[in-house]
Design a protein around this motif. Sequence first.
Motif, short mmCIF file in Angstrom:
data_model
loop_
_atom_site.label_atom_id
_atom_site.label_comp_id
_atom_site.label_asym_id
_atom_site.label_seq_id
_atom_site.Cartn_x
_atom_site.Cartn_y
_atom_site.Cartn_z
N MET A 291 0.57 -0.75 -0.26
CA MET A 291 0.27 -0.24 0.03
C MET A 291 0.88 1.23 0.17
O MET A 291 0.58 2.51 -0.23
CB MET A 291 -0.72 -0.15 1.26
CG MET A 291 -1.75 -0.88 0.98
SD MET A 291 -3.36 -0.34 -0.35
CE MET A 291 -3.06 -2.27 -1.66
N ARG A 292 2.05 1.22 0.66
CA ARG A 292 3.07 2.21 0.73
C ARG A 292 3.50 2.48 -0.40
O ARG A 292 3.90 3.28 -1.18
CB ARG A 292 4.10 1.93 1.54
CG ARG A 292 4.98 3.55 1.98
CD ARG A 292 6.25 2.97 3.07
NE ARG A 292 5.13 3.79 4.14
CZ ARG A 292 5.08 2.34 5.29
NH1 ARG A 292 5.01 1.30 4.85
NH2 ARG A 292 4.03 3.05 6.39
N GLN A 293 3.82 1.64 -1.30
CA GLN A 293 4.24 1.44 -2.70
C GLN A 293 3.39 2.00 -3.62
O GLN A 293 3.44 3.30 -4.29
CB GLN A 293 4.87 0.05 -3.56
CG GLN A 293 5.37 0.25 -4.17
CD GLN A 293 6.18 -0.87 -4.53
OE1 GLN A 293 5.25 -2.37 -3.57
NE2 GLN A 293 6.93 -1.72 -5.49
N ILE A 294 1.95 2.10 -3.31
CA ILE A 294 0.92 2.15 -3.93
C ILE A 294 0.87 3.95 -4.26
O ILE A 294 0.86 4.65 -5.00
CB ILE A 294 -0.53 1.48 -4.43
CG1 ILE A 294 -0.25 0.57 -4.61
CG2 ILE A 294 -0.99 2.40 -4.49
CD1 ILE A 294 -1.25 -0.14 -4.29
N CYS A 295 0.79 4.08 -2.81
CA CYS A 295 0.36 5.76 -2.82
C CYS A 295 1.77 6.48 -3.24
O CYS A 295 1.80 7.97 -3.34
CB CYS A 295 0.49 5.45 -0.96
SG CYS A 295 -1.35 5.51 -0.40
#
Length: 177
Positions: free
Chosen positions: A67-71
């Motif tokens: 999720m951090r990578q997406i954001c």
Amino acid sequence: LCIINEILDLSRIEAGRYDLHEEAMRLTDIAEDCERLIKIKADAKNLQIVEDFAPDLAHVWADPRAMRQICLNLLSNALKFSPPNGTITIDSKLTDDHWVLEVADEGPGVPEHELNHIFERFYQVTPSSGSGRGAGLGLAICKSIVELHKGRISASNRKDRSGLRVAFSLPLGNACV
């Protein structure tokens, strides 16, 4: 190094070897952390980052690193394509069946005939004045990770064509009580 890591991530996903390590988490916390990470670059361009998070969003079952990578990918793109003195908006909300996070910028947007391609590997939008170019992997990785979480991702130009909105959603079945 960043490009090599993105290629490796895509290769792992395509080979079915990208392991999700899901846990109960607040996606708005991840979005806030990512915002703090890009704040120095945003300040250098005199960009304002505005959060519009719905109150009391449930925890979801997801992989925090993914999720951090997406954001970070979505915010980095917004930062790259936003003109100085502009605004980047991060919205989160619940719909009837999904939790949604949207990042919107005030950049040039994407030509309509290219919108369907921006999530393809190595695809690069026709260059606009002053915008940096990447390897064309960030949005492809986002799409793959979202799909591993059984979610959806989409992009659209703002109504006045003054920027791009990219939103991803996770099914409410991922919500934790």
